[in-house]
Design a protein around this motif. Structure first.
Motif, mmCIF file in Angstrom:
data_model
loop_
_atom_site.group_PDB
_atom_site.id
_atom_site.type_symbol
_atom_site.label_atom_id
_atom_site.label_comp_id
_atom_site.label_asym_id
_atom_site.label_seq_id
_atom_site.Cartn_x
_atom_site.Cartn_y
_atom_site.Cartn_z
ATOM 1 N N UNK A 37 0.877 -1.176 0.000
ATOM 2 C CA UNK A 37 0.000 0.000 0.000
ATOM 3 C C UNK A 37 0.904 1.212 0.000
ATOM 4 N N UNK A 50 3.043 0.711 3.405
ATOM 5 C CA UNK A 50 2.859 -0.489 4.239
ATOM 6 C C UNK A 50 3.022 -1.736 3.369
ATOM 7 N N UNK A 62 -4.726 -9.552 12.134
ATOM 8 C CA UNK A 62 -4.044 -8.506 11.370
ATOM 9 C C UNK A 62 -3.158 -9.153 10.315
ATOM 10 N N UNK A 171 -9.935 7.151 8.440
ATOM 11 C CA UNK A 171 -8.703 6.377 8.307
ATOM 12 C C UNK A 171 -8.926 5.002 7.694
ATOM 13 N N UNK A 172 -10.084 4.800 7.094
ATOM 14 C CA UNK A 172 -10.286 3.551 6.380
ATOM 15 C C UNK A 172 -10.906 3.882 5.039
ATOM 16 N N UNK A 173 -10.635 3.056 4.068
ATOM 17 C CA UNK A 173 -11.091 3.299 2.697
ATOM 18 C C UNK A 173 -12.607 3.493 2.644
ATOM 19 N N UNK A 174 -13.318 2.794 3.507
ATOM 20 C CA UNK A 174 -14.777 2.840 3.468
ATOM 21 C C UNK A 174 -15.338 4.142 4.007
ATOM 22 N N UNK A 177 -15.082 9.422 0.836
ATOM 23 C CA UNK A 177 -16.164 9.555 -0.122
ATOM 24 C C UNK A 177 -15.547 9.783 -1.497
ATOM 25 N N UNK A 223 -12.577 -2.230 -5.029
ATOM 26 C CA UNK A 223 -12.413 -2.763 -3.666
ATOM 27 C C UNK A 223 -13.713 -2.598 -2.888
ATOM 28 N N UNK A 227 -16.295 -5.302 -1.136
ATOM 29 C CA UNK A 227 -16.376 -5.369 0.321
ATOM 30 C C UNK A 227 -17.616 -4.688 0.887
ATOM 31 N N UNK A 251 -2.367 -4.811 -4.070
ATOM 32 C CA UNK A 251 -2.261 -3.454 -3.533
ATOM 33 C C UNK A 251 -2.110 -2.429 -4.637
#
Lengths: 269, 779
Positions: A37, A50, A62, A171-174, A177, A223, A227, A251
């Protein structure tokens, strides 16, 4: 544009009153693969990468970090080196910034294998101002409304994130927006709701507007499709999303340009 | 062009060789119509002359014509469910004889009737096909007491539902857009309501329904895998009558009346659903904001001007509505209308001229403020059709005809639904096509044991501007586009479709059948989903999309077992489909003007064996069927060029339907269906990106869902008819999915709400037990 497509999916899911039940399944496990990433922004700072490995689907922990990777990003003239600060987490040695318009090349070396990718940083967006609006249905939440001119040239892609009192909430892709300029190209965005957050009067809120590449936009939409709206029976058969890193790594490496605007939530909103 | 000349030459040869033969032998022609007591024509009724061992059947308009040497004959007229009638006819000159048959009375229904032998698979010239009369439909347990034709055909081997509840169906491994559905000569583009839970066919007014899984007659074409041909009633031309029903899920009413002094009749029928069947039984909280319903209406009128001319007018309108919180809505529906003219050029040449309009459209939208948008799409079709039947002699019936249609495709446009909307209007360009076909066929009785049906259909397809066509490079990326002016014919395809069918009577109770069928399809239903949705998009062939073709061979054997009065049919088929459409991974079909670049092309094969045993008379009736089949796809750009299971590859299919008459007042029926699980794609690993868990998927369709099975049951109580009164009633109790099998509609995988790292597998299932009560009446 894609928010509209998402409406359609929502519509179809919601209007179909089906029931859900958990099931126990035995699945086969694929060989672990390298996951990278990597992102480069136009804001000066320590850039972060990462590196982890994939695992079995029901391996509920994890992701396994990968140490000892040799990582660098170059635009042909300057090279940015990275060092590992903790397992699987790599930061640029210096505080650096990318330049909109430049093409950057990433190289990651792990266990004698080399993985490369490239990305061209888009032009920076510009936020004129932001306002806040209380969510009628849930007064704990405020919408962040954007005032900006969308560039009349088509082919722009964005994501919006938000900070509250300097803490990055999205702090998460979801939680980000995403949008393309397909249906709004060239419009003046007059209070377009681009984020929502739990906040109170007096909070200092910063809106992050990032201009991203088409490839990264498609990758994220892919993605999220795999998900987010997984329970939509009307969607296409699931399939793997193609990243932009060579040699079978999963990634993505993306260069993006951002702008920020901060304001305090006051009684007028 | 020279194909047309070849055609007309063939017509002349066939007609020419048969006509003089007839004249040379000085035949008298007996012709006329067969009706029931309400003036409805009987389709496929039998006319038989025992002394000559020759016979004929009535055509789609109830007309028959048979040429015999002059003399006096005993002629029997029969049709399943009706009393046989025998007439002494003086045929020293040609004569017109119209016959009205009376329905078998209730008390005789339990008695074995040998007339049914003449209508069974054994006697039928065609193979791979089945007929459903309206009586047979009523005996199948149904949801809400509403017998459903499309659920009924799924009891047949080789006809499968695409998924739980959804009535779009698959025939012998072919895609669901390969099924031609015709209602009174009009094409229906989406024959379902409520995402397929019901079909558009109101069983109260269905007269004759036939499904062909292969061996499709030459007068039909345009779709590869099947034909479902439905004729509805024309209206009672003897007296005012009607029927209807009230139930816990829907209600319906049909009214019929003679007009023009009984020279014509008119019929109106309507249905509306109201209680949203899924909702009370759902645990989904958002459901209380839903409004879901459908309605449909049929209107028919006809007028018999004289012995040689009859005019028909028919129309159908149906609509489905889904609304959520009065803010989001989806609606779709069909409209069809036709004008038909039957004309007898002579007692041996029957013709029908039809002008038909069909339309299917859908709209989705959101009403509110700045995000107000509406998305519209659809297809419309204007058609001219001229069909002729030449009853050459008792051993040859020649059919020929021509048809032309103009189709308009609207793949989608978005309009900003309000002025404050920030969305711009967005349009995928419309396209237009012309499709023509001519055909000729002969049903030829070569000897008392050997029958042959042979025919040829030739079709021509043309793209007409205004249109915008994109060109794609080898990587399916758009490289150019060409704009064609309105009226510009810019591309054409043609197809030649031979249709051959052979039947050999091994004995009086068994026959051997074989057929070869080639079909061509110029329009394609493109979908973002594997299960089929009402918002699938119809696309025409064009320079980027070639027409689909199918070649099917089938071999069959039929045996009638005298003692138990059971008919057994065994059939094996092999089908090769070319120019099939599938999608690249993550295809983006929705609102994408360049969607043709998302399509991939390849071939598919389907083969299998089907067994069926049926008993259609007596107090215990039913059907048992089993099918073993395989459907595979082979696409160079999918699955790395390796063949993969088709989405419709379901290895085993088994169904059993039993219906029992208890004395005269009760009918109990029950059905059990079993289908092997559908192919599915499951995760084989996971990785993290952006702090979320992302699945890694297996090869396409390499896993299977669990098998599907369910049991339905129903009980019908018939009211005692009052002497001298026509009013009849029935009370129906039915249960769908009696043992509450939670058949997996769909499996999905996601992280749990409280911990992103923990993933689970879930299944989505649709209908729990659905009981219903309904009251039906007839007068």
């Amino acid at each position: 544009m894609d928010e509209f497509k998402i409406y359609i999916l929502l519509l179809l899911i919601i209007s179909f009153a089906s029931c859900t039940e958990k099931v126990d399944l035995e699945l086969d496990d694929q060989e672990p693969r390298l996951v990278i990433e990597a992102a480069l922004s136009n804001t000066e700072g320590y850039q972060f990468i990462r590196v982890t490995r994939s695992s079995g689907y029901f391996d509920n922990q994890r992701a396994e970090p990968v140490s000892g990777a040799i990582i660098s990003i170059t635009d042909g003239s300057t090279t940015i080196d990275f060092r590992e600060s903790s397992a699987g987490r790599y930061f640029s040695v210096d505080e650096v910034a990318g330049v909109p318009g430049n093409t950057y090349f990433l190289e990651v070396q792990v266990d004698g294998e080399i993985y490369t990718a490239s990305s061209t940083m888009p032009r920076a967006p510009q936020i004129d101002s932001i306002k806040f609006e209380l969510d009628d249905e849930d007064p704990k939440f405020y919408f962040v409304k954007l005032y900006a001119q969308e560039d009349p040239l088509p082919g722009d892609y964005y994501f919006w994130g938000v900070y509250i009192d300097n803490i990055y909430l999205t702090n998460s892709l979801l939680k980000l927006y995403f949008a393309s300029d397909n249906l709004i190209n060239g419009s003046y965005l007059n209070g377009l709701k681009v984020q929502v957050l739990e906040a109170r009067l007096g909070n200092w809120v910063t809106l992050q507007m990032a201009s991203i590449t088409k490839e990264f936009y498609n990758y994220c939409i892919g993605i999220m499709r795999e998900t987010l709206y997984t329970d939509d029976p009307f969607q296409a058969a699931p399939a793997n999303i193609q990243g932009n890193i060579s040699n079978g790594a999963l990634g993505f490496f993306q260069a993006y340009a951002e702008d920020e605007f901060s304001d305090i939530i006051s009684l007028e909103d | 062009m020279k194909h047309y000349f070849l055609f007309f030459a063939l017509v002349l040869i066939l007609v020419g060789t048969h006509a003089p033969l007839a004249d040379a032998q000085q035949r008298s022609v007996l012709s006329g119509y067969l009706w029931d007591e309400n003036g409805e024509v009987l389709i496929g009724a039998n006319i038989f002359i025992e002394s000559l061992q020759v016979g004929s059947i009535t055509n789609a308009y109830g007309y028959y014509s048979i040429g015999l040497p002059p003399g006096i004959y005993e002629i029997s007229f029969s049709f399943i469910g009706y009393e046989k009638q025998v007439e002494q006819v003086d045929l020293n000159t040609s004569r017109i004889l119209n016959i009205t048959l009376t329905e078998t009375s209730e008390s005789l229904k339990g008695v074995e009737i040998s007339a049914d032998r003449q209508h069974s698979q054994l006697s039928s010239l065609r193979m791979s096909s089945s007929r459903f009369s309206s009586q047979q439909l009523k005996q199948i347990p149904s949801i809400a007491g509403e017998p459903d034709l499309i659920k009924a055909i799924q009891l047949l081997p080789g006809v499968q539902a695409t998924n739980e509840g959804l009535s779009s169906y698959i025939v012998r491994g072919g895609n669901y857009d390969q099924n031609l559905v015709i209602l009174d000569e009009a094409i229906v583009y989406n024959p379902t309501h409520l995402l397929g839970f019901f079909s558009i066919f109101n069983s109260d007014i269905l007269k004759d329904s036939r499904i062909y899984k292969g061996d499709i007659p030459a007068q039909y074409g345009g779709r590869l895998s099947s034909l479902l041909k439905v004729s509805s009633k024309e209206g009672n031309n003897t007296r005012f009558s009607g029927s209807g029903g009230i139930g816990t899920i829907l209600s319906k009413l049909t009214l019929e009346s003679p007009i023009f002094n009984k020279k014509g009749s008119v019929l109106f029928s309507g249905r509306r659903s109201y209680a949203d069947i899924f909702l009370p039984l759902s645990k989904n909280e958002d459901v209380k904001y839903n409004r879901t319903y459908f309605y449909d209406m049929y209107l028919k009128a006809n007028y018999r001007a004289n012995e040689k001319n009859q005019l028909f007018l028919s129309g159908y309108l149906g609509r489905d509505v889904f609304k959520y919180k009065n803010e989001y809505y989806v609606t779709w529906g069909n409209i069809t209308g036709s004008f038909r003219w039957n004309h007898l050029f002579s007692s041996r040449i029957f013709s029908n001229l039809s002008v038909i309009y069909s339309q299917y459209d859908y709209r989705l939208g959101q009403l509110a403020d700045i995000r107000g948008v509406e998305w519209n799409a659809g297809i419309s079709d204007l058609r001219l059709k001229y069909d002729f039947t030449f009853f050459a002699n008792p051993s040859s019936t020649i059919r020929f005809g021509v048809t032309s249609s103009y189709k308009k495709f609207k793949p989608g446009y978005i309009i900003a639904a309000s002025d404050s909307s920030i969305f711009n209007d967005f349009r995928i360009p419309d396209s237009q096509t012309l499709e023509h076909a001519i055909y000729i066929s002969n049903e030829h009785k070569i000897s008392s044991k050997l029958f042959l049906a042979y025919g040829l259909r030739a079709s021509l397809f043309q793209n007409v501007g205004g249109a915008t066509v994109y060109q794609f490079d080898e990587n399916y990326m758009k490289k150019d586009s060409t704009v064609y002016a309105p009226g510009d014919f810019f591309n054409s395809y043609w197809g030649l479709e031979p249709r051959l069918s052979f039947k050999y009577l091994l004995s009086s109770s068994s026959s051997l059948k074989a057929s070869y069928n080639r079909t061509t399809q110029f329009i394609h239903l493109v979908s973002n989903s594997t299960t089929g949705t009402p918002i699938d998009i119809w696309l025409p062939s064009n320079p980027n999309i070639k027409p689909q073709h199918s070649d099917q061979v089938a071999l069959g054997y039929v045996k009638h077992l005298q003692k138990p009065n059971v008919e057994i049919t065994v059939e094996a088929y092999y089908k090769l489909l070319t120019n099939q459409i599938d999608y690249k991974d993550h295809a983006d079909i929705v609102l994408n003007p360049e969607m043709e670049g998302e399509l991939r092309f390849g071939s598919a094969t389907a083969y299998g064996i089907e067994l069926m045993a049926t008993r259609t008379t007596g107090s215990l009736r039913g059907l048992i069927s089993y099918s073993l089949s395989k459907a595979e796809k082979d696409f160079p750009d999918i699955n790395n060029g390796r063949p993969f299971p088709s989405t419709y590859d379901r290895r085993h299919q088994f169904s059993i339907l039993l219906s029992y008459d208890l004395k005269t007042r009760w009918v109990f029926s029950s059905q059990w269906l079993f289908l092997s699980g559908s192919p599915a794609t499951f995760p084989v690993g996971r990785f993290e990106f952006g702090n979320i868990v992302v699945p890694i998927f297996s090869e396409r369709n390499s896993y299977r869902l669990p098998p599907y099975h369910r049991l339905d049951a129903s009980a019908t109580l018939k009211g005692l008819p009052k002497a001298g009164k026509r009013f009849r009633w029935e009370l129906n109790f039915s249960v769908y999915n009696l043992y509450y099998r939670k058949n997996a509609w769909f499996y999905f995988f996601e992280s749990t709400d409280d911990n992103e790292l923990v993933t689970e597998a879930y299944k989505l299932y649709l209908f729990p037990v659905v009981p219903s009560i309904s009251y039906h009446f007839k007068f």
